[in-house]
Scaffold this motif. Structure first.
Motif, mmCIF file in Angstrom:
data_model
loop_
_atom_site.group_PDB
_atom_site.id
_atom_site.type_symbol
_atom_site.label_atom_id
_atom_site.label_comp_id
_atom_site.label_asym_id
_atom_site.label_seq_id
_atom_site.Cartn_x
_atom_site.Cartn_y
_atom_site.Cartn_z
ATOM 1 N N VAL A 22 4.146 2.256 2.171
ATOM 2 C CA VAL A 22 4.244 1.225 1.061
ATOM 3 C C VAL A 22 2.407 0.298 0.467
ATOM 4 O O VAL A 22 1.876 0.331 -0.364
ATOM 5 N N SER A 23 1.635 0.557 1.586
ATOM 6 C CA SER A 23 -0.155 0.237 1.794
ATOM 7 C C SER A 23 0.059 1.468 0.941
ATOM 8 O O SER A 23 -1.058 0.802 -0.248
ATOM 9 N N LEU A 24 0.107 2.557 0.812
ATOM 10 C CA LEU A 24 -0.971 3.510 0.408
ATOM 11 C C LEU A 24 -0.364 3.617 -1.030
ATOM 12 O O LEU A 24 -0.512 3.609 -1.927
ATOM 13 N N LEU A 25 0.468 2.898 -1.713
ATOM 14 C CA LEU A 25 0.865 2.910 -2.756
ATOM 15 C C LEU A 25 0.440 1.782 -3.274
ATOM 16 O O LEU A 25 -0.175 1.458 -4.644
ATOM 17 N N ILE A 26 0.764 0.876 -2.410
ATOM 18 C CA ILE A 26 -0.200 -0.992 -3.316
ATOM 19 C C ILE A 26 -1.488 -0.536 -3.219
ATOM 20 O O ILE A 26 -1.865 -0.358 -4.566
ATOM 21 N N ALA A 27 -1.921 0.455 -2.930
ATOM 22 C CA ALA A 27 -3.506 0.757 -2.912
ATOM 23 C C ALA A 27 -3.870 1.263 -4.181
ATOM 24 O O ALA A 27 -5.104 1.417 -5.308
ATOM 25 N N LEU A 28 -3.238 2.716 -4.134
ATOM 26 C CA LEU A 28 -3.369 3.665 -5.656
ATOM 27 C C LEU A 28 -3.233 3.023 -6.770
ATOM 28 O O LEU A 28 -3.801 2.768 -7.721
#
Length: 204
Positions: free
Chosen positions: A18-24
């Protein structure tokens, strides 16, 4: 269930996908606001049906990571921030990413197949609705044992569907296709043992 109490570092540690998708998505949005870079991102990545028909099939994927303005990004990323962690915890990292990505992809495929050639779209909404669909599958499996989940998530899904048809410039095709995709994947993935493990973890 959907109230986040983790601090920033805990959130990243517990919910890396989730964190990676939000950051991307956020990074790509920031890049898109710069005149030349942003123009090229949208020129190359928008889900333009007439260009997909011409063989540019990457446009079935790239719209998932493009947003038409900050409110669009904020709504989708807030939904991902709020509802993504619990599903990542239940489904596991790879299954969660699979739900998100395939729901977004098939939402764009449905948009291409059902909308006219001059239709253009961007946004992660189809993938977000895939998360809602997976929760709907979980509600189906726990309808007799976990009624509070149904009482929490189903009104959110219903309201989101109603808002889909009340707002302008919304890709309703991607929303519905993403929802159905997430539901079907959830029916396949959320076997009773996985649900039991999730309930045991919540009681600890």
């Amino acid at each position: 269930m959907f109230i986040r109490r983790e601090n920033f570092s805990q959130y990243i540690k517990y919910y890396p996908v989730v964190s990676l998708l939000i950051a991307l998505n956020t990074l790509i949005y920031v890049m898109s606001i710069f005149p030349i870079i942003g123009d090229n991102l949208f020129i190359l990545g928008t889900g333009a049906n007439f260009l997909i028909a011409d063989g540019e099939y990457w446009r079935l994927v790239t719209p998932i990571f493009l947003h038409a303005g900050f409110p669009h990004l904020l709504f989708n990323m807030f939904s991902l921030y709020l509802f993504g962690p619990e599903l990542e915890k239940i489904a596991g990292k790879m299954r969660f990413f699979t739900i998100f990505f395939i729901a977004g992809l098939l939402g764009n495929v449905a948009t291409y197949l059902l909308q006219p050639l001059n239709y253009n779209s961007v946004g992660a909404s189809g993938a977000i609705f895939g998360i809602f669909g997976a929760f709907a599958a979980l509600v189906y499996y726990t309808r007799n044992t976990l009624p509070q989940l149904k009482q929490t998530i189903m009104p959110i899904i219903i309201i989101s569907l109603i808002m889909t048809f009340l707002q302008s410039n919304v890709n309703a095709t991607a929303h519905i296709a993403g929802l159905l995709t997430g539901f079907v994947i959830g029916l396949i993935d959320f076997h009773p043992r996985r649900i039991l493990n999730w309930r045991i973890k919540k009681k600890r």
